[in-house]
Design an enzyme around this catalytic site. Structure first.
Site, mmCIF file in Angstrom:
data_model
loop_
_atom_site.group_PDB
_atom_site.id
_atom_site.type_symbol
_atom_site.label_atom_id
_atom_site.label_comp_id
_atom_site.label_asym_id
_atom_site.label_seq_id
_atom_site.Cartn_x
_atom_site.Cartn_y
_atom_site.Cartn_z
ATOM 1 N N HIS A 1 0.825 -1.214 0.000
ATOM 2 C CA HIS A 1 0.000 0.000 0.000
ATOM 3 C C HIS A 1 0.855 1.258 0.000
ATOM 4 C CE1 HIS A 1 0.653 0.773 4.364
ATOM 5 N NE2 HIS A 1 0.542 -0.539 4.519
ATOM 6 N N CYS B 1 3.638 -4.777 6.685
ATOM 7 C CA CYS B 1 3.189 -4.563 5.312
ATOM 8 C C CYS B 1 4.237 -3.810 4.501
ATOM 9 C CB CYS B 1 1.873 -3.809 5.303
ATOM 10 S SG CYS B 1 0.495 -4.764 5.988
#
Length: 228
Positions: free
Chosen positions: A162, A178
């Site tokens: 992301h 992440c």
């Protein structure tokens, strides 16, 4: 890890790689391809849009691994994500990755994609970071401009690729596991990736540099000779 130590680490890595660089051609962001909403929200960011250190700027590089074109390969050791192209090339993006204790590795597929996602922190993140249970979409959301959700065996791994509202940490290991790209790079990757895309996240110590420098320390945008 303090913010000063992280920034000094990024700077040191940049100087080390730049010192070996002969010729590198980077790929500039094409803002004309952005949607009106992207332009509107990116114009409203309140974070400092710190330039990414040169070795972690987006570039097209030579690629020697055997993943099929259209695949994603994440080299967490060296803070790079590769989107594999035809003809022995790949687009290389600089990334922020999870600290060693929270990092994830394995093989997954893109299960879904979202533009300007909301953030739903996990219970562990809520406890550890003191964040709310929900953060609305927007330019200052930690999920940034795009989110790519990774699934394995038909189940959500809770691992995402992301954007970020902390571009100063591209090239560092600070996140909760992440993979973060700049918001501009997240948009670029998102537009290339399809649901079902194969994603390979290399295990720690399995990256190509410094253990094997052929992948992370070589390449050029034009296909002409160029290496770090």
């Amino acid at each position: 890890m303090s913010s000063l130590k992280v920034k000094l680490g990024i700077l040191a890595a940049g100087l080390m790689l730049s010192g070996c660089m002969q010729a590198t051609h980077f790929e500039a962001t094409d803002t004309k391809a952005f949607k009106p909403k992207d332009k509107e929200l990116l114009a409203k960011v309140r974070y400092e849009n710190t330039p990414v250190a040169e070795p972690f700027r987006r570039a097209i590089v030579d690629y020697h691994r055997k993943e099929s074109p259209g695949s994603i390969v994440v080299d967490s050791d060296n803070h790079y994500l590769y989107y594999v192209l035809d003809g022995g090339k790949a687009i290389r993006y600089g990334i922020t990755v999870g600290e060693e204790a929270m990092a994830w590795s394995g093989i997954a597929k893109v299960g879904s994609k979202t533009e300007w996602p909301a953030w739903h922190p996990t219970p562990g993140e809520i406890s550890r970071l003191g964040v709310p249970t929900y953060v609305a979409p927007g330019p200052d959301n930690p999920m940034g401009s795009r989110a790519i959700y990774l699934y394995s065996g038909g189940k959500d791994t809770l691992f995402r690729i992301h954007g970020t509202n902390q571009p100063e940490y591209i090239g560092a290991s600070i996140s909760s596991g992440c993979i973060r790209l700049t918001n501009e790079d997240a948009i670029d990757l998102y537009d290339r990736v399809k649901v079902g895309t194969l994603v390979v996240v290399l295990e720690p110590k399995h990256g190509d540099s410094p253990y094997n420098s052929r992948l992370a320390l070589g390449g050029s945008q034009t296909g002409q000779a160029g290496s770090y």
